[in-house]
Design an enzyme around this catalytic site. Structure first.
Site, PDB file in Angstrom:
ATOM      1  N   ARG A 212       0.777  -1.181  -0.183  1.00 28.17           N
ATOM      2  CA  ARG A 212       0.135  -0.117   0.068  1.00 28.17           C
ATOM      3  C   ARG A 212       0.829   1.236  -0.067  1.00 28.17           C
ATOM      4  O   ARG A 212       0.304   2.196  -0.637  1.00 28.17           O
ATOM      5  CB  ARG A 212      -0.871   0.215   1.259  1.00 28.17           C
ATOM      6  CG  ARG A 212      -1.932  -1.123   1.323  1.00 28.17           C
ATOM      7  CD  ARG A 212      -3.145  -1.158   2.244  1.00 28.17           C
ATOM      8  NE  ARG A 212      -2.720  -1.315   3.339  1.00 28.17           N
ATOM      9  CZ  ARG A 212      -2.619  -2.482   4.140  1.00 28.17           C
ATOM     10  NH1 ARG A 212      -3.442  -3.382   3.464  1.00 28.17           N
ATOM     11  NH2 ARG A 212      -2.386  -2.782   5.208  1.00 28.17           N
ATOM     12  N   PHE A 228     -12.804  -5.600  -3.087  1.00 20.09           N
ATOM     13  CA  PHE A 228     -12.559  -6.480  -1.774  1.00 20.09           C
ATOM     14  C   PHE A 228     -11.923  -5.496  -0.959  1.00 20.09           C
ATOM     15  O   PHE A 228     -10.761  -5.765  -0.269  1.00 20.09           O
ATOM     16  CB  PHE A 228     -11.740  -7.813  -2.247  1.00 20.09           C
ATOM     17  CG  PHE A 228     -12.357  -8.664  -3.281  1.00 20.09           C
ATOM     18  CD1 PHE A 228     -13.253  -9.523  -3.248  1.00 20.09           C
ATOM     19  CD2 PHE A 228     -11.613  -8.637  -4.566  1.00 20.09           C
ATOM     20  CE1 PHE A 228     -13.604 -10.454  -4.182  1.00 20.09           C
ATOM     21  CE2 PHE A 228     -12.159  -9.143  -5.393  1.00 20.09           C
ATOM     22  CZ  PHE A 228     -13.050 -10.216  -5.369  1.00 20.09           C
ATOM     23  N   ASP A 250     -17.033  -3.994  -1.279  1.00 23.87           N
ATOM     24  CA  ASP A 250     -16.914  -5.140  -0.294  1.00 23.87           C
ATOM     25  C   ASP A 250     -18.356  -5.806  -0.103  1.00 23.87           C
ATOM     26  O   ASP A 250     -19.475  -5.100  -0.286  1.00 23.87           O
ATOM     27  CB  ASP A 250     -16.211  -4.908   0.997  1.00 23.87           C
ATOM     28  CG  ASP A 250     -15.667  -5.806   1.616  1.00 23.87           C
ATOM     29  OD1 ASP A 250     -14.520  -6.396   1.481  1.00 23.87           O
ATOM     30  OD2 ASP A 250     -16.199  -6.651   2.570  1.00 23.87           O
ATOM     31  N   ALA A 279     -18.080  -8.677  -5.472  1.00 23.39           N
ATOM     32  CA  ALA A 279     -17.268  -7.973  -6.349  1.00 23.39           C
ATOM     33  C   ALA A 279     -17.572  -8.354  -7.820  1.00 23.39           C
ATOM     34  O   ALA A 279     -17.747  -7.332  -8.626  1.00 23.39           O
ATOM     35  CB  ALA A 279     -15.931  -8.364  -6.041  1.00 23.39           C
ATOM     36  N   CYS A 339      -3.552 -14.106  -2.159  1.00 24.80           N
ATOM     37  CA  CYS A 339      -2.917 -14.593  -0.819  1.00 24.80           C
ATOM     38  C   CYS A 339      -3.106 -16.151  -0.853  1.00 24.80           C
ATOM     39  O   CYS A 339      -3.052 -16.769   0.134  1.00 24.80           O
ATOM     40  CB  CYS A 339      -3.621 -14.119   0.329  1.00 24.80           C
ATOM     41  SG  CYS A 339      -5.550 -14.510   0.189  1.00 24.80           S
TER      42      CYS A 339
END
Length: 397
Positions: A212, A228, A250, A279, A339
């Site tokens: 970020r 998300f 979200d 989404a 992830c």
């Protein structure tokens, strides 16, 4: 105290000697040491076929990963003293890296404590135990945290799906202290209020902090879409970095309420808007409305939770990245993350490229993203390297 031995079959010690910390059930010599003789979480000495002790760990006969090595050699006890030492070593790294006490303090195997995660929110610690061994050792962990950090509160957020594999219950409760004051996190001069008992994971995603930070260089004067978004870490950081407009999407209305409150508290409400919904559905609606964004961030939950889901997961990553690129203005920026440990880094890039070619777009990778340094990667344990991402420029073909 003399611990019972857990014997390995001949040749099954190589991976442990190379640095890994897991013993699988089919690697145990069950004739010499039946796994069923242990109760979940029992401490043991892991011993090779030649009767040489490899180290101290704990056992779970109900799990595919039958044992985890915590300390090499046989002289260590799994007690407060060991956890105090591991915490101090982990803390030394974080204090070198971060000016403020907001970070992942302890990251499981990479910090020498398999099955334990600790996130620090100043004077509040949120812990997660994912193994029967750590579940049994909770009092020792709590005592170590009190000695090293003296926080006002510690929470056990033990509702991760991986606990099912260890036959552990799901719950979240306060280990000690109180939560009368709000739990907050500061990142990039912004302040967010968290729900550490009812929110996702431990309440915040520290693994993307450094990524970020990178996004801020691309957003000044731009229109940004954060998909998300959860509490809006990407979107609000973009707004604080000079984005002229930010839309956050979200599926959790509760998360969006906190996002909106954070936008207001940080003086960003005029430039940040949130949309509740799935989404894929929201992106389809935005496309139908001919909306365009200069920057789109796609940071979904894991689409691949098990190896057998890889093919379906690849398709999901391709679909979401295609949908994101369809909303990008010419010469736009796409931030795409995964992830999913089981999805290789190259497969995520392949999904981005496949979507781009189908849309007749050209992609330039500007930055390769990974988890931050408070989530150190253990070179012998590929499972600790899970977060991957790309910051891309997307151009017409």
């Amino acid at each position: 105290m003399t611990l019972p031995p857990l014997y390995l079959k001949r040749g099954e010690d190589a991976r442990l000697r190379a640095g890994h910390l897991w013993v699988f059930s089919n690697e145990v010599d069950t004739k010499r040491s039946p796994v069923t003789a242990f109760a979940p979480g029992d401490a043991c000495v892991i011993v090779d076929a030649g009767d040489r002790a490899l180290g101290v760990g704990y056992v779970n006969p109900a799990s595919l990963i039958a044992a985890r090595l915590v300390a090499r050699g046989s002289a260590h006890a799994l007690d407060r003293s060991l956890f105090v030492h591991r915490l101090n070593v982990a803390l030394a790294l974080r204090e070198r890296l971060y000016a403020e006490p907001f970070y992942r303090l302890l990251y499981g195997e990479s910090d020498g404590v398999p099955g334990l995660t600790l996130d620090r929110f100043d004077d509040v610690i949120v812990a997660q135990a994912t193994t029967a061994g750590i579940e049994r050792l909770k009092p020792e962990v709590e005592a170590a945290v009190q000695k090293v950090l003296k926080p006002r509160a510690m929470i056990w957020k033990n509702d991760a799906g991986i606990r099912v594999l260890e036959n552990l219950p799901m719950y979240a409760d306060i280990a000690f202290g109180d939560l009368t004051a709000p739990v907050t996190v500061r990142e990039g001069e912004l302040r967010f209020e968290l729900d550490v008992l009812g929110g996702q994971k431990t309440g915040w995603f520290y693994d993307q902090h450094a990524n970020r930070d990178r996004l801020v260089h691309y957003v000044a004067g731009r229109r940004v879409l954060d998909v998300f978004s959860y509490l809006g870490a990407w979107g609000l950081r973009a707004a604080a970095g000079g984005a002229r407009e930010v839309l956050c999407v979200d599926a959790s209305q509760a998360a969006l309420h906190r996002l909106d409150a954070a936008a207001a508290a940080n003086g960003l409400a005029a430039r940040v808007r949130s949309v509740h919904g799935d989404a894929f559905d929201v992106l389809k609606e935005l496309r139908a409305a001919r909306e365009r964004f200069d920057v789109v961030v796609v940071d979904p939950p894991a689409f691949v939770k098990r190896k057998k889901d890889i093919a379906q997961g690849r398709l999901a990553y391709r679909r979401i990245n295609m949908a994101a690129m369809q909303l990008l203005a010419p010469d736009g920026i796409l931030v795409s993350c995964s992830c999913s440990h089981h999805l290789a880094r190259g497969e995520l890039l392949g999904a981005i490229q496949a979507g781009a070619r189908e849309l007749e777009r050209q992609v330039q990778v500007l930055e390769v993203l990974q988890q931050g340094p408070d989530h150190p990667i253990h070179p012998a344990i590929p499972e600790t390297d899970y977060l991957k991402g790309y910051l891309c420029r997307v151009l017409p073909a």
